[in-house]
Design a protein around this motif. Structure first.
Motif, PDB file in Angstrom:
ATOM      1  N   GLY A 280       1.111  -0.865  -0.152  1.00  0.00           N
ATOM      2  CA  GLY A 280       0.194   0.215  -0.131  1.00  0.00           C
ATOM      3  C   GLY A 280       0.766   1.198   0.062  1.00  0.00           C
ATOM      4  N   PHE A 281       1.376   2.121  -1.083  1.00  0.00           N
ATOM      5  CA  PHE A 281       1.533   3.312  -1.087  1.00  0.00           C
ATOM      6  C   PHE A 281       0.837   4.364  -0.760  1.00  0.00           C
ATOM      7  CE2 PHE A 281       4.376   1.318  -3.816  1.00  0.00           C
ATOM      8  CZ  PHE A 281       5.266   1.975  -4.210  1.00  0.00           C
ATOM      9  N   GLY A 282       0.788   5.500   0.470  1.00  0.00           N
ATOM     10  CA  GLY A 282       0.592   6.516   0.706  1.00  0.00           C
ATOM     11  C   GLY A 282       1.058   7.888   0.102  1.00  0.00           C
ATOM     12  N   PHE A 283       0.660   8.686  -0.614  1.00  0.00           N
ATOM     13  CA  PHE A 283       1.415   9.793  -0.883  1.00  0.00           C
ATOM     14  C   PHE A 283       0.433  10.931  -0.060  1.00  0.00           C
ATOM     15  CE2 PHE A 283       1.599   7.094  -4.458  1.00  0.00           C
ATOM     16  CZ  PHE A 283       2.637   7.219  -4.800  1.00  0.00           C
ATOM     17  N   ILE A 284       1.316  11.591   0.944  1.00  0.00           N
ATOM     18  CA  ILE A 284       0.734  12.673   1.378  1.00  0.00           C
ATOM     19  C   ILE A 284       2.042  13.629   1.235  1.00  0.00           C
ATOM     20  CG2 ILE A 284       2.151  12.253   3.783  1.00  0.00           C
ATOM     21  CD1 ILE A 284      -0.629  12.918   5.353  1.00  0.00           C
TER      22      ILE A 284
END
Length: 500
Positions: free
Chosen positions: A432-436
């Motif tokens: 799971g990639f999370g871009f913040i």
């Protein structure tokens, strides 16, 4: 009341907190409600969790008030917490899609934590399409690092779908509780001085090894063929400007098995594939908005130095710096440049003793922390352009009251000078990639998630299996999964995203 002193790294995360840059990390977990489950299963889970006011480390740590709070901060260890404050029940207007979930997570992650309580909170969010719900959690980075935090969360999830009595994560006692020494019972300032003096001999003895590694890094960076990332070597970019308080959050879900296959075919690591996808996504995004530097961007990569059996809270991390090769057009060539960079960085780190790793971490991060403390963050040359973390997770399926967890999307922190953070979390056969990022600094940041999928497509063309296997036609598109698909079928999807 029992107290515990923060170590130097934990103190740093606490002291660089600002209104626009709260130092909090966390995650967004999605769950599939099984067929035949009660319609009010989310409410039942909340009610079950609210029966556990007793909390254990680190979830019972509240920052002690007093005159020395900023000089020698200590945690107060509470016996009970206000469980209804910490674990909250939320809902999206049904049927909520991935976009709506991303918008809610963006808002929740924009608000700082209240230090009058233990600095963490969680939200169970019902109303997701496809008979699903989510849990969003955030915690202050001074409380625990990501690797340890994910271990704690995983312990609260069952590997048996029939296990419906497991306590929540804050109510699980640690496996080992070390007795405090007489020195640890003394005031925080005394302990800090004693600890520093006691380790002085070891630190001095490790200086030659530390110096050799620094010389080797500099030599590689100066060479014409050197591909190693070096602190302060990259050009400033829009990623390294000042930020505001509001966040934008986007996610992608990929197959870990496919990443392993691509890595094997290319002769690199899974993390090299991750970094190449991030580099390709950033190259497209920055070029589109007219902000792509001529020189390559670099990534700061947190590396856990926590032993596998260490259950302590706090932070146990160092960093390596890798070249993202965003100046290279070819995705295949970029992958090889990234792999060369990470191999060298890990090789240099492996030469260091534990004491030298401490010196290396301080030398690398002190200018960054100092820039935040002095208000110069985003006004000076960055140590590196973007943080990219890859956190391993549980290898098998996990459940809450029979609801299977589909994916874990990490959320992390951004600061002045680091307007974007990319974190990847493994779970079962997924990544799971999370871009913040800062909403004001990075316009239409959700496009990073789309461009990540496009970069993966290019890697597939060069390094994909030649057995004629099919891939998801919608790879990289930010859309919700069909509500008709079972959890098992969702897992087989190549990609899924929640964007704001």
């Amino acid at each position: 009341m029992e107290t515990k002193r923060l170590n130097l790294v934990d103190m740093a995360w606490l002291n660089v907190e600002t209104e626009h840059a709260p130092m909090q990390v966390g995650g967004l977990l999605t769950f599939q409600i099984p067929d035949g489950a009660p319609k009010d299963l989310p409410r039942r889970i909340v009610e079950h969790y609210h029966q556990f006011p007793q909390a254990f480390s680190p979830w019972n740590h509240r920052l002690r008030s007093g005159a020395l709070r900023t000089v020698a901060p200590e945690w107060e260890l509470l016996n009970e917490i206000d469980v209804e404050y910490h674990f909250r029940h939320s809902a999206l207007p049904a049927p909520g899609g991935e976009r709506e979930l991303g918008e809610l997570a963006s808002r929740l992650h924009s608000h700082p934590l209240d230090f009058r309580h233990p600095p963490w909170e969680a939200h169970l969010i019902e109303g997701l399409e496809g008979n699903r719900f989510a849990i969003y959690i955030k915690l202050h980075h001074s409380l625990i690092d990501g690797v340890a935090g994910m271990r704690q969360l995983a312990k609260a999830l069952a590997d048996d779908p029939n296990d419906t009595e497991r306590p929540p994560f804050w109510a699980l006692p640690p496996k080992k509780r070390r007795k405090r020494s007489p020195d640890e019972a003394r005031p925080g300032m005394y302990r800090a001085v004693a600890e520093l003096m006691g380790g002085a001999a070891e630190q001095v003895g490790s200086l030659p090894g530390f110096a050799r590694v620094v010389r080797s890094m500099l030599k590689s960076a100066r060479s014409e063929t050197g591909t190693a990332g070096l602190p302060f070597s990259s050009a400033s970019s829009i990623l390294n400007s000042r930020i505001q308080s509001q966040r934008r959050y986007a996610t992608q879900l990929y197959s870990l098995a496919e990443f392993r296959s691509l890595a094997q075919n290319a002769g690199v690591t899974v993390n090299d594939i991750v970094l190449t996808i991030c580099g390709g996504s950033l190259r497209r995004y920055l070029r589109e908005i007219g902000e792509l530097p001529d020189r390559p961007l670099t990534a700061g990569i947190p590396v856990s130095v926590r032993p596998a059996d260490d259950q302590e809270a706090g932070n146990a991390l160092t960093f390596i710096v890798a070249n993202l090769a965003t100046d290279i057009e070819s995705t295949a060539e970029r992958l090889q440049a990234v792999a060369s960079s990470t191999r060298r960085a890990k090789h240099e780190l492996s030469k260091l003793s534990a004491a030298a790793i401490t010196q290396y971490t301080v030398a690398l991060m002190a200018p960054y922390v100092l820039s935040l403390v002095t208000g110069m963050g985003g006004r000076t040359r960055p140590v590196f352009n973007v943080t990219v973390s890859n956190v391993p997770g549980p290898e098998g399926p996990l459940y809450i009251h029979g609801a299977e967890m589909e994916a874990f999307y990490p959320t992390s922190l951004v600061t002045h000078g680091q307007a974007l953070n990319i974190t990847v979390h493994g779970y079962a056969d997924t990544l799971g990639f999370g871009f913040i990022g800062c909403r004001e600094t990075l316009p239409s940041m959700q496009r990073l998630a789309v461009y990540a999928g496009e970069t993966l497509d290019e890697l597939r063309e060069t390094y994909g299996d030649r057995d004629g296997g099919k891939k998801d036609d919608a790879a990289g598109e930010p859309k919700a999964a069909s509500s008709k698909k079972s959890t098992a079928k969702r897992r087989k999807q190549t990609t899924k995203s929640a964007t704001d």
